[in-house]
Write a protein that holds these residues in place. Structure first.
Motif, PDB file in Angstrom:
ATOM      1  N   TRP A  62      12.838  24.702  69.445  1.00 41.08           N
ATOM      2  CA  TRP A  62      11.847  24.558  68.367  1.00 41.08           C
ATOM      3  C   TRP A  62      10.439  24.736  68.926  1.00 41.08           C
ATOM      4  O   TRP A  62       9.616  25.450  68.351  1.00 41.08           O
ATOM      5  CB  TRP A  62      12.000  23.180  67.735  1.00 41.08           C
ATOM      6  N   ILE A  63      10.160  24.064  70.042  1.00 41.00           N
ATOM      7  CA  ILE A  63       8.828  24.143  70.644  1.00 41.00           C
ATOM      8  C   ILE A  63       8.499  25.576  71.055  1.00 41.00           C
ATOM      9  O   ILE A  63       7.406  26.091  70.788  1.00 41.00           O
ATOM     10  CB  ILE A  63       8.729  23.192  71.845  1.00 41.00           C
ATOM     11  N   HIS A  64       9.473  26.234  71.691  1.00 39.61           N
ATOM     12  CA  HIS A  64       9.282  27.618  72.107  1.00 39.61           C
ATOM     13  C   HIS A  64       8.957  28.491  70.907  1.00 39.61           C
ATOM     14  O   HIS A  64       8.012  29.296  70.933  1.00 39.61           O
ATOM     15  CB  HIS A  64      10.542  28.117  72.816  1.00 39.61           C
ATOM     16  N   ALA A  65       9.708  28.313  69.822  1.00 33.80           N
ATOM     17  CA  ALA A  65       9.509  29.124  68.620  1.00 33.80           C
ATOM     18  C   ALA A  65       8.179  28.820  67.946  1.00 33.80           C
ATOM     19  O   ALA A  65       7.444  29.738  67.553  1.00 33.80           O
ATOM     20  CB  ALA A  65      10.661  28.885  67.649  1.00 33.80           C
ATOM     21  N   ALA A  66       7.841  27.529  67.797  1.00 29.47           N
ATOM     22  CA  ALA A  66       6.631  27.141  67.070  1.00 29.47           C
ATOM     23  C   ALA A  66       5.370  27.614  67.779  1.00 29.47           C
ATOM     24  O   ALA A  66       4.370  27.946  67.118  1.00 29.47           O
ATOM     25  CB  ALA A  66       6.596  25.630  66.886  1.00 29.47           C
ATOM     26  N   PHE A  67       5.395  27.658  69.107  1.00 29.34           N
ATOM     27  CA  PHE A  67       4.211  28.055  69.848  1.00 29.34           C
ATOM     28  C   PHE A  67       4.207  29.533  70.211  1.00 29.34           C
ATOM     29  O   PHE A  67       3.331  29.989  70.954  1.00 29.34           O
ATOM     30  CB  PHE A  67       4.056  27.177  71.090  1.00 29.34           C
ATOM     31  N   GLU A  70       3.709  34.161  65.236  1.00 26.02           N
ATOM     32  CA  GLU A  70       4.729  34.575  64.266  1.00 26.02           C
ATOM     33  C   GLU A  70       5.154  36.037  64.413  1.00 26.02           C
ATOM     34  O   GLU A  70       6.357  36.327  64.402  1.00 26.02           O
ATOM     35  CB  GLU A  70       4.223  34.286  62.843  1.00 26.02           C
ATOM     36  N   PRO A  71       4.219  36.985  64.602  1.00 27.61           N
ATOM     37  CA  PRO A  71       4.669  38.379  64.717  1.00 27.61           C
ATOM     38  C   PRO A  71       5.563  38.634  65.926  1.00 27.61           C
ATOM     39  O   PRO A  71       6.326  39.614  65.938  1.00 27.61           O
ATOM     40  CB  PRO A  71       3.348  39.164  64.839  1.00 27.61           C
ATOM     41  N   ARG A  73       7.858  36.470  67.124  1.00 28.97           N
ATOM     42  CA  ARG A  73       9.062  35.639  67.131  1.00 28.97           C
ATOM     43  C   ARG A  73      10.332  36.469  67.009  1.00 28.97           C
ATOM     44  O   ARG A  73      10.424  37.370  66.169  1.00 28.97           O
ATOM     45  CB  ARG A  73       9.015  34.615  65.991  1.00 28.97           C
ATOM     46  N   ALA A  74      11.298  36.123  67.839  1.00 31.36           N
ATOM     47  CA  ALA A  74      12.614  36.727  67.750  1.00 31.36           C
ATOM     48  C   ALA A  74      13.352  36.145  66.548  1.00 31.36           C
ATOM     49  O   ALA A  74      13.000  35.063  66.045  1.00 31.36           O
ATOM     50  CB  ALA A  74      13.384  36.452  69.039  1.00 31.36           C
ATOM     51  N   PRO A  75      14.398  36.806  66.067  1.00 29.27           N
ATOM     52  CA  PRO A  75      15.155  36.282  64.922  1.00 29.27           C
ATOM     53  C   PRO A  75      15.652  34.859  65.121  1.00 29.27           C
ATOM     54  O   PRO A  75      15.639  34.046  64.192  1.00 29.27           O
ATOM     55  CB  PRO A  75      16.303  37.283  64.775  1.00 29.27           C
ATOM     56  N   TRP A  76      16.083  34.520  66.346  1.00 28.69           N
ATOM     57  CA  TRP A  76      16.585  33.163  66.577  1.00 28.69           C
ATOM     58  C   TRP A  76      15.465  32.125  66.433  1.00 28.69           C
ATOM     59  O   TRP A  76      15.721  30.987  66.030  1.00 28.69           O
ATOM     60  CB  TRP A  76      17.245  33.040  67.959  1.00 28.69           C
ATOM     61  N   MET A  77      14.235  32.531  66.739  1.00 29.43           N
ATOM     62  CA  MET A  77      13.099  31.621  66.585  1.00 29.43           C
ATOM     63  C   MET A  77      12.837  31.337  65.115  1.00 29.43           C
ATOM     64  O   MET A  77      12.617  30.182  64.713  1.00 29.43           O
ATOM     65  CB  MET A  77      11.845  32.206  67.231  1.00 29.43           C
ATOM     66  N   ARG A  78      12.857  32.380  64.292  1.00 33.53           N
ATOM     67  CA  ARG A  78      12.665  32.175  62.854  1.00 33.53           C
ATOM     68  C   ARG A  78      13.778  31.325  62.266  1.00 33.53           C
ATOM     69  O   ARG A  78      13.531  30.484  61.392  1.00 33.53           O
ATOM     70  CB  ARG A  78      12.561  33.521  62.149  1.00 33.53           C
ATOM     71  N   ALA A  79      14.986  31.520  62.768  1.00 29.69           N
ATOM     72  CA  ALA A  79      16.106  30.706  62.290  1.00 29.69           C
ATOM     73  C   ALA A  79      15.929  29.242  62.683  1.00 29.69           C
ATOM     74  O   ALA A  79      16.206  28.333  61.890  1.00 29.69           O
ATOM     75  CB  ALA A  79      17.429  31.258  62.835  1.00 29.69           C
ATOM     76  N   ARG A  80      15.437  29.015  63.899  1.00 28.52           N
ATOM     77  CA  ARG A  80      15.257  27.629  64.357  1.00 28.52           C
ATOM     78  C   ARG A  80      14.155  26.929  63.570  1.00 28.52           C
ATOM     79  O   ARG A  80      14.208  25.710  63.379  1.00 28.52           O
ATOM     80  CB  ARG A  80      14.924  27.625  65.863  1.00 28.52           C
ATOM     81  N   GLY A 123      -0.518  26.173  63.477  1.00 26.83           N
ATOM     82  CA  GLY A 123      -0.562  27.395  62.693  1.00 26.83           C
ATOM     83  C   GLY A 123      -0.126  27.234  61.254  1.00 26.83           C
ATOM     84  O   GLY A 123      -0.381  28.124  60.436  1.00 26.83           O
ATOM     85  N   ARG A 124       0.529  26.119  60.935  1.00 24.11           N
ATOM     86  CA  ARG A 124       0.965  25.880  59.555  1.00 24.11           C
ATOM     87  C   ARG A 124       0.201  24.725  58.914  1.00 24.11           C
ATOM     88  O   ARG A 124      -0.275  24.844  57.792  1.00 24.11           O
ATOM     89  CB  ARG A 124       2.479  25.561  59.505  1.00 24.11           C
ATOM     90  N   THR A 125       0.113  23.605  59.624  1.00 27.97           N
ATOM     91  CA  THR A 125      -0.577  22.450  59.042  1.00 27.97           C
ATOM     92  C   THR A 125      -1.774  21.990  59.897  1.00 27.97           C
ATOM     93  O   THR A 125      -2.550  21.172  59.449  1.00 27.97           O
ATOM     94  CB  THR A 125       0.385  21.269  58.834  1.00 27.97           C
ATOM     95  N   PHE A 126      -1.883  22.480  61.103  1.00 29.36           N
ATOM     96  CA  PHE A 126      -3.112  22.265  61.882  1.00 29.36           C
ATOM     97  C   PHE A 126      -3.389  23.500  62.723  1.00 29.36           C
ATOM     98  O   PHE A 126      -2.479  24.245  63.103  1.00 29.36           O
ATOM     99  CB  PHE A 126      -3.031  21.004  62.758  1.00 29.36           C
ATOM    100  N   GLY A 127      -4.678  23.728  62.958  1.00 33.70           N
ATOM    101  CA  GLY A 127      -5.079  24.858  63.767  1.00 33.70           C
ATOM    102  C   GLY A 127      -5.425  24.426  65.180  1.00 33.70           C
ATOM    103  O   GLY A 127      -5.800  23.276  65.426  1.00 33.70           O
TER     104      GLY A 127
END
Length: 235
Positions: A62-67, A70-71, A73-80, A123-127
């Motif tokens: 989750w941490i890897h994906a969130a940080f 977005e452009p 991100r691998a498919p597994w990151m979006r899924a996570r 990136g979603r709720t805080f910058g």
């Protein structure tokens, strides 16, 4: 219209007004929403039961994906992040969040902590910008008014007085939601749950009266805010 997001975090499935060992916070949150709906039946209500269906806790993936931007991100990151995205989208769309959050061992239930970890998203709720002068973090949900109604329950008593220093529920929730831009927080809570008897019964009555007063207060505030718009439309 006012969009409500109704969240329950108790591990107990039933309500204390309907079940002998039911949840006081479910009782209070249901009361708030029912009273609001009686006054404003057209307002949409979305329900999220994190007590019975907890969000997956944050992990390394989750941490890897969130940080990761977005452009990139691998498919597994979006899924996570898909569950987190749904939770954030619900929150972003809400004007009024009604959360039943009991105290478990001086803090929030683990399920609600997992919820917080999923909605406090860079990136979603805080910058965040390390090159930004002054404060590198800023809230992203402060662009319009949102109100959090936090409805609690505690086994002991005096968490706003004699043992306030042991209360890590309301302060922690206010901090997390304030960090992302939701700073208007109203509260009510049941105490004496471990004591039972008339002290608990009296506390429940007081909390229910407080819930009713909160509904009336917030309805009046929304009516007052809408009045100038109605006058402008008629002019």
């Amino acid at each position: 219209m006012t969009t409500l997001l109704h969240i329950d975090a108790s591990a107990r499935g039933g309500r204390s007004d309907l079940h002998a060992h039911g949840s006081h916070t479910r009782r209070l949150s249901a009361r708030f929403v029912a009273r609001w709906h009686a006054a404003r039946a057209a307002d949409p209500v979305f329900y999220r039961d994190v007590g019975q269906v907890p969000p997956a806790p944050v992990d390394d993936a989750w941490i890897h994906a969130a940080f990761t931007p977005e452009p990139a991100r691998a498919p597994w990151m979006r899924a996570r992040l898909a569950e987190s995205d749904r939770l954030v989208d619900e929150l972003v769309g809400a004007d009024l969040i009604v959360a039943g959050v009991p105290m478990y061992n001086f803090g929030v239930p683990a399920a609600f902590k997992a919820y917080i970890d999923n909605i406090v998203r860079v990136g979603r709720t805080f910058g965040f910008d390390r090159a930004r002068q002054g404060e590198p973090y800023w809230p992203l949900l402060a662009e319009r008014p949102r109100t959090l109604v936090l409805l609690g329950s505690r086994g002991d008593y005096g968490y706003g007085g004699r043992i306030a220093a042991m209360n890590h529920v309301e302060p922690a929730v206010r901090t997390a939601f304030g960090y992302i831009g939701i700073r208007d927080v109203r509260e009510a809570a049941v105490e004496y749950d471990e004591f039972g008897g008339e002290r608990l019964a009296a506390s429940v009555r007081e909390a229910e009266a407080a819930v009713d007063a909160l509904v009336d207060e917030l309805l009046a505030e929304r009516a007052a805010a809408a009045a100038p718009l109605a006058l402008a439309a008629c002019s």
